[in-house]
Design a protein around this motif. Structure first.
Motif, PDB file in Angstrom:
ATOM      1  N   MET A   1       0.854  -1.199   0.000  1.00  0.00           N
ATOM      2  CA  MET A   1       0.000   0.000   0.000  1.00  0.00           C
ATOM      3  C   MET A   1       0.889   1.248   0.000  1.00  0.00           C
ATOM      4  O   MET A   1       1.729   1.411   0.880  1.00  0.00           O
ATOM      5  N   LYS A   2       0.728   2.138  -0.967  1.00  0.00           N
ATOM      6  CA  LYS A   2       1.597   3.292  -1.102  1.00  0.00           C
ATOM      7  C   LYS A   2       1.148   4.481  -0.252  1.00  0.00           C
ATOM      8  O   LYS A   2       1.963   5.292   0.163  1.00  0.00           O
ATOM      9  N   GLU A   3      -0.157   4.614  -0.034  1.00  0.00           N
ATOM     10  CA  GLU A   3      -0.663   5.754   0.722  1.00  0.00           C
ATOM     11  C   GLU A   3      -0.134   5.727   2.149  1.00  0.00           C
ATOM     12  O   GLU A   3      -0.117   4.683   2.804  1.00  0.00           O
ATOM     13  N   ILE A   4       0.318   6.865   2.632  1.00  0.00           N
ATOM     14  CA  ILE A   4       0.754   6.982   4.022  1.00  0.00           C
ATOM     15  C   ILE A   4      -0.404   7.551   4.830  1.00  0.00           C
ATOM     16  O   ILE A   4      -0.802   8.708   4.655  1.00  0.00           O
ATOM     17  N   LEU A   5      -0.956   6.744   5.707  1.00  0.00           N
ATOM     18  CA  LEU A   5      -2.114   7.135   6.507  1.00  0.00           C
ATOM     19  C   LEU A   5      -1.684   7.927   7.730  1.00  0.00           C
ATOM     20  O   LEU A   5      -0.525   7.905   8.152  1.00  0.00           O
ATOM     21  N   ASP A   6      -2.652   8.615   8.319  1.00  0.00           N
ATOM     22  CA  ASP A   6      -2.373   9.312   9.581  1.00  0.00           C
ATOM     23  C   ASP A   6      -2.159   8.307  10.709  1.00  0.00           C
ATOM     24  O   ASP A   6      -1.313   8.521  11.583  1.00  0.00           O
ATOM     25  N   ALA A   7      -2.942   7.223  10.682  1.00  0.00           N
ATOM     26  CA  ALA A   7      -2.851   6.243  11.768  1.00  0.00           C
ATOM     27  C   ALA A   7      -3.297   4.867  11.296  1.00  0.00           C
ATOM     28  O   ALA A   7      -4.164   4.749  10.424  1.00  0.00           O
ATOM     29  N   ILE A   8      -2.702   3.845  11.881  1.00  0.00           N
ATOM     30  CA  ILE A   8      -3.171   2.472  11.711  1.00  0.00           C
ATOM     31  C   ILE A   8      -3.376   1.883  13.094  1.00  0.00           C
ATOM     32  O   ILE A   8      -2.514   2.007  13.973  1.00  0.00           O
ATOM     33  N   VAL A   9      -4.525   1.253  13.271  1.00  0.00           N
ATOM     34  CA  VAL A   9      -4.882   0.629  14.538  1.00  0.00           C
ATOM     35  C   VAL A   9      -4.729  -0.875  14.392  1.00  0.00           C
ATOM     36  O   VAL A   9      -5.201  -1.461  13.416  1.00  0.00           O
ATOM     37  N   PHE A  10      -4.087  -1.504  15.364  1.00  0.00           N
ATOM     38  CA  PHE A  10      -3.980  -2.958  15.377  1.00  0.00           C
ATOM     39  C   PHE A  10      -5.071  -3.513  16.283  1.00  0.00           C
ATOM     40  O   PHE A  10      -5.086  -3.252  17.486  1.00  0.00           O
ATOM     41  N   GLY A  11      -6.007  -4.283  15.720  1.00  0.00           N
ATOM     42  CA  GLY A  11      -7.025  -4.940  16.524  1.00  0.00           C
ATOM     43  C   GLY A  11      -8.423  -4.398  16.301  1.00  0.00           C
ATOM     44  O   GLY A  11      -8.645  -3.183  16.383  1.00  0.00           O
ATOM     45  N   GLY A  12      -9.373  -5.316  16.023  1.00  0.00           N
ATOM     46  CA  GLY A  12     -10.762  -4.929  15.796  1.00  0.00           C
ATOM     47  C   GLY A  12     -11.677  -5.323  16.929  1.00  0.00           C
ATOM     48  O   GLY A  12     -12.854  -5.632  16.706  1.00  0.00           O
ATOM     49  N   GLY A  13     -11.147  -5.305  18.142  1.00  0.00           N
ATOM     50  CA  GLY A  13     -11.971  -5.542  19.320  1.00  0.00           C
ATOM     51  C   GLY A  13     -12.442  -4.232  19.916  1.00  0.00           C
ATOM     52  O   GLY A  13     -12.427  -3.187  19.254  1.00  0.00           O
ATOM     53  N   GLN A  14     -12.841  -4.268  21.181  1.00  0.00           N
ATOM     54  CA  GLN A  14     -13.412  -3.071  21.807  1.00  0.00           C
ATOM     55  C   GLN A  14     -12.443  -1.895  21.815  1.00  0.00           C
ATOM     56  O   GLN A  14     -12.827  -0.748  21.541  1.00  0.00           O
ATOM     57  N   ALA A  15     -11.160  -2.150  22.090  1.00  0.00           N
ATOM     58  CA  ALA A  15     -10.185  -1.059  22.145  1.00  0.00           C
ATOM     59  C   ALA A  15      -9.945  -0.459  20.762  1.00  0.00           C
ATOM     60  O   ALA A  15      -9.884   0.761  20.598  1.00  0.00           O
ATOM     61  N   GLY A  16      -9.816  -1.321  19.760  1.00  0.00           N
ATOM     62  CA  GLY A  16      -9.576  -0.830  18.404  1.00  0.00           C
ATOM     63  C   GLY A  16     -10.748  -0.068  17.839  1.00  0.00           C
ATOM     64  O   GLY A  16     -10.578   0.960  17.165  1.00  0.00           O
TER      65      GLY A  16
ATOM     66  N   ALA B   1       2.058   4.309   7.837  1.00  0.00           N
ATOM     67  CA  ALA B   1       1.298   5.278   8.632  1.00  0.00           C
ATOM     68  C   ALA B   1       2.248   6.157   9.429  1.00  0.00           C
ATOM     69  O   ALA B   1       3.361   5.742   9.776  1.00  0.00           O
ATOM     70  N   ARG B   2       1.779   7.347   9.708  1.00  0.00           N
ATOM     71  CA  ARG B   2       2.585   8.268  10.513  1.00  0.00           C
ATOM     72  C   ARG B   2       2.554   7.878  11.983  1.00  0.00           C
ATOM     73  O   ARG B   2       3.503   8.141  12.729  1.00  0.00           O
ATOM     74  N   THR B   3       1.458   7.251  12.411  1.00  0.00           N
ATOM     75  CA  THR B   3       1.343   6.807  13.804  1.00  0.00           C
ATOM     76  C   THR B   3       0.689   5.422  13.865  1.00  0.00           C
ATOM     77  O   THR B   3       0.026   4.999  12.914  1.00  0.00           O
TER      78      THR B   3
END
Length: 350
Positions: free
Chosen positions: A1-16, A122-124
């Motif tokens: 993926m070439k686009e640089i996102l502001d953020a990537i979150v690891f995990g699709g549970g309650q916290a994510g 991602a930046r963060t």
């Protein structure tokens, strides 16, 4: 993926998902990477009879009330549906089957490689995966020679397969008590504990315990401001007459056995007892090996952070036990932590 996102979150549970909600409110470009093929984090994998320890009225995530009677204690499957509906309501951008393999520093941000060979930038990063995938099993003398079954509570589903067995459940927390009590319906079960179980009443003066925790501010007290993690409760919520059952010996409460032998366990008085299965309800430990390469972990693999802010600039956590408060790793607590972290993240992006 070439686009640089502001953020990537690891995990699709309650916290994510709670983190995604707050990222979306800020108008940031982000993705949520989920290792499995479904929403819900660890919830779909818990034992069949699990219920929340907090009432529905104290179990909502930001922006969406937990449905139904607010005084009831929702079942595991209700929580899973709630999280699925949460993702749909806010149209959160979750990509499934994306287990993170490695994180590297990259051009002022991060490069994320997943097990499928995909690459994201991602930046963060916000790590919101929890610790369910790393169950903790203590090392006990003779364990390797025991010929019965050794399980962790994360592998337990229901009592049916333990019919007429002799079972020992190890642990003194909520899960250990719940599992041991329901096993007594199918098997001869003991609860092996390091110290006698402490019970706390679920309802005090007509109100659920969580009403009082919220009223006095303990549930979200910022222990992190004093350089501490929030304490872990050693008490068991007596939501279903558990104290009465254990007092009656269903199951028996026994001092922790000292060792295994080939056919069972050896109790502190030296008595050997044949046992079919030992179930360890001994909790979980954080494990994020994919963060090792960027210097985010200590020698034992634990995240180096304060209140969810990593020592590595641009890396954050949501959902760690005791991260900022007593409620940090719960449905009712992840929202406040996610809001705090996203605010810090936005400052980092400026």
């Amino acid at each position: 993926m070439k686009e640089i996102l502001d953020a990537i979150v690891f995990g699709g549970g309650q916290a994510g998902l709670a983190t995604g909600y707050h990222l979306q409110k800020k108008g940031l470009r982000f993705l949520i990477l989920e290792a499995s093929n479904q929403i819900g984090g660890s919830w779909p994998s818990y034992y069949d009879s699990l219920k929340l320890f907090s009432p529905a009225g104290y179990s909502s995530m930001p922006g969406m009330k937990f449905p139904g009677n607010q005084n009831r204690y929702p079942h595991r499957d209700e929580v899973v549906r709630y999280l699925q509906d949460y993702k749909i309501k806010f149209q959160l951008p979750v990509i499934f089957n994306q287990r993170v393999e490695l994180v590297e520093k990259d051009r002022g941000g991060f490069l994320i490689r997943t097990m499928t060979g995909d690459i994201f930038r991602a930046r963060t990063i916000i790590n919101a995966t929890g610790s369910f995938r790393n169950p903790f099993l203590p090392t006990i003398a003779g364990m390797e020679m025991f010929q019965g079954d050794i399980l962790h509570s994360s592998e337990y589903r229901n009592p049916k397969s333990f019919h007429n067995q002799r079972v020992v459940v190890v642990g003194g927390g909520n899960s250990a008590v719940q599992i041991a009590v329901e096993l007594t319906e199918m098997s001869q079960t003991s609860l092996a504990v390091v110290r006698p179980i402490q019970f706390v009443k679920q309802r005090v003066w007509g109100q659920d315990l969580h009403f009082w925790l919220k009223l006095i501010g303990f549930d979200t007290f910022p222990f992190w401001r004093f350089g501490k993690t929030a304490p872990r409760s050693k008490a068991v919520n007596d939501t279903n007459k558990y104290k009465e059952r254990i007092t009656a010996g269903k199951p028996y409460q026994e001092p922790m056995f000292t060792s295994f032998y080939k056919g069972g366990v050896i109790w502190p008085d030296g008595i050997k007892e044949p046992v079919d299965t030992v179930i360890f309800a001994t909790g979980f430990r954080p494990q994020f090996p994919y963060l090792q390469a960027i210097g985010a972990l200590d020698e034992e693999g634990r995240p180096l952070h304060k209140a969810g802010i990593s020592i590595v600039p641009g890396l954050y956590y949501v959902g760690l036990e005791g991260q900022r408060s007593f409620a940090s790793a719960t449905l009712r607590g992840v929202g406040q932590d996610a809001e705090f972290i996203v605010k810090k993240l936005v400052q980092c992006l400026k």
